[in-house]
Every structure is written in C-alpha cells, then in structure tokens.
Enzyme design. Structure first.
Site, PDB file in Angstrom:
ATOM      1  N   PRO A  28       0.790  -1.233   0.000  1.00 22.24           N
ATOM      2  CG  PRO A  28       0.058  -0.941   2.187  1.00 22.24           C
ATOM      3  CD  PRO A  28       0.755  -1.915   1.302  1.00 22.24           C
ATOM      4  CG  ASP A  51       0.283  -0.049 -11.297  1.00 23.63           C
ATOM      5  OD1 ASP A  51       0.431  -0.157 -12.521  1.00 23.63           O
ATOM      6  OD2 ASP A  51      -0.248  -0.929 -10.595  1.00 23.63           O
ATOM      7  CE  LYS A  72      -4.807   0.525 -17.055  1.00 24.02           C
ATOM      8  NZ  LYS A  72      -5.614   1.046 -18.166  1.00 24.02           N
ATOM      9  CB  THR A 133      -4.295  -6.371  -0.745  1.00 23.17           C
ATOM     10  OG1 THR A 133      -5.193  -5.656  -1.591  1.00 23.17           O
ATOM     11  CG2 THR A 133      -5.057  -6.910   0.458  1.00 23.17           C
ATOM     12  CB  ALA A 134      -5.271  -1.094  -0.277  1.00 23.43           C
ATOM     13  CG  MET A 185     -10.489   1.543  -7.618  1.00 26.30           C
ATOM     14  SD  MET A 185     -10.234   0.465  -9.052  1.00 26.30           S
ATOM     15  CE  MET A 185     -10.434  -1.173  -8.306  1.00 26.30           C
TER      16      MET A 185
END
Length: 264
Positions: A28, A51, A72, A133-134, A185
């Site tokens: 993260p 990224d 992105k 993972t976040a 998201m």
C-alpha cells in the site's frame, strides 16, 4: 539475526537470465511492508514498469533501473491496458530483467490476468511476488479485522467501479446486519453504493470507515455512517487513494462508545 540470514540467502540466488518478467506487489505504500523477495527483485531490476500509486520511497529501491510510468487514473487519463501489455513484452524481449511493479497485491484488482495472457502469447515466462493489499493495511490502521467470530464468517473484497462504470453487486446480501466489505475504488462511486445499499434495506447508521493513503505517513481514518458517507468524503476533502470499510468503525471509536469495564 534471522533477517541477516535471509538477506544473505537471497543474495546467493542467481537472477533470471533471458526473457523474464517478475510481477511484484509494492504493497500500500510503506516500504517497510515490502517482502524481502520484492526488495531483491527491485535491487536487480533493469527495467521497472510501475503504477501511478507506487510510492517514491519504493521506487528509490531500484536506482539502477529504467523507470516506465504506466499509471492509470480512475475516470481520468491513463495508459491503455493494451499499451501496457505491449510495453512489458517489448522490454522483456530485450533480455532485460523486467519488474512489473503494481500497487498493493498484483492478484487483487491488479489487471494481472490480462498482462499474464500477453506474456503467455509472446512466450515470455514470468513469476509473481505477492504484496500486502490495501485492505489489510487499512484494517491494521484502524485496529480491526476483516472477520470476527460471532460477527461475520465471511467478508467481501469488491470494487466500486469497473471498466463499464459503477460495479453492481449482491446489494441485498451486503445490506444485511453484520456484513463486512472492503471496497476498492469506491470514492467516486460512494453515492451509488450508498443508494444501492439503502434501497436494499441497509441501516443508515451502518458504520463505514474511509481510509485514505493506507499505511503511509499521511494516512487518514474517517469514521462515518452509510447515511453520511458521500458528505464525509466531501467535507474531509478526500483526494488520495481511498478504501471504504463497510460495517467497520475504527477500534478506538468503538472502545470509546463501549468502554471496558475495570475489574477489581
């Protein structure tokens, strides 16, 4: 002692020769959360295709490598997936040691399958180095766990939007009391998520924690409710990478509401 032994062991490993790509999870953002295997891959990388959300602190671990930014932005300008696939294949075919550096864990909303398929089609081997993972970092930051005996025996890791727009889910199941979900998201989709859940019977007072910049020095944990979620995002001017924890409040907020009883 254990760390020095592991470092020495990794140093003895020979780097892959010829065409090869290593997908690496950068976690993260906090460099101290990287795995030793991820650090080793960065130390020997000749090309790092990364990224937008990969922190400068982590990129600094590969000063010798050529950096290729393929970031992105949700609902904004970005490098297309086809272009990213072509870049990975192009650099791998030169024989360089290529690291495809992804935020969080490559296997969680990381578009990993599309990039693996491109490498398979080009006959280029690859391996995967997992990352934190976040959701895991966000949960650690608020002192909560994704599952808890007596509360929920399962949990969802879901996205607020996909390539077609806002993502639909089993809202009726998510609206039940005690349900927990980590929503990636979800910032721009907050009103959509709120509306769907309330429409399917979720309690307006359902706790939601907004975690911005999980694990980083500027991390923020905003405790709110489903009824106030979009307003909380606006009032607190949340602009960084954000994860929504549905059904969970920060541990300190829960403890202040239900203080422990002192036993004499």
């Amino acid at each position: 002692m254990i760390l020095s032994r592991l470092t020495a062991r990794l140093a003895r490993k020979r780097p892959a020769r010829g065409m090869h790509v290593c997908f690496v999870g950068s976690g993260p953002g906090d460099a101290e959360l990287l795995t030793l295997k991820a650090i080793r891959a960065l130390e020997i990388a000749q090309v790092v295709i990364h990224d937008r959300l990969v922190s400068d602190e982590i990129l600094a671990l590969a000063p010798q490598a050529r950096r290729v930014d393929v970031g992105k932005t949700g609902f904004g300008p970005s490098v297309s997936q086809d272009q990213i696939n072509a870049l990975i294949v192009e650099h791998a075919r030169t024989g360089a040691r290529v690291v495809r550096l992804k935020g969080g864990d490559p296997t969680v909303f990381g578009r990993l399958d599309e990039e693996m398929d491109a490498l398979d089609a080009a006959g280029i081997p690859f391996d995967i180095v997992p990352g934190i993972t976040a959701a895991s970092a966000a949960l650690a930051g608020i002192g909560q766990s994704l599952t808890k005996r007596g509360r929920n025996a399962s949990a969802r890791i879901m996205t607020g939007h996909d390539m077609k727009g806002f993502a639909d889910h089993d809202w009726r199941a998510l609206a039940r009391p005690g349900e927990v979900a980590a929503i990636y998201m979800g910032k721009k989709a907050s009103r959509f998520i709120q509306g769907r859940l309330l429409m399917h019977g979720a309690a307006p007072a359902t706790p939601v924690t907004v975690v911005e910049n999980a694990s980083r020095a500027d991390a923020r944990h905003i405790a709110t409710t489903l009824a106030d979620l979009p307003m909380a995002l606006d009032v607190h001017e949340v602009t960084g990478p954000t994860l929504l924890l549905l059904g969970l409040a920060p541990r300190d907020a829960v403890q202040s509401q239900f203080p422990r009883q002192e036993v004499s």
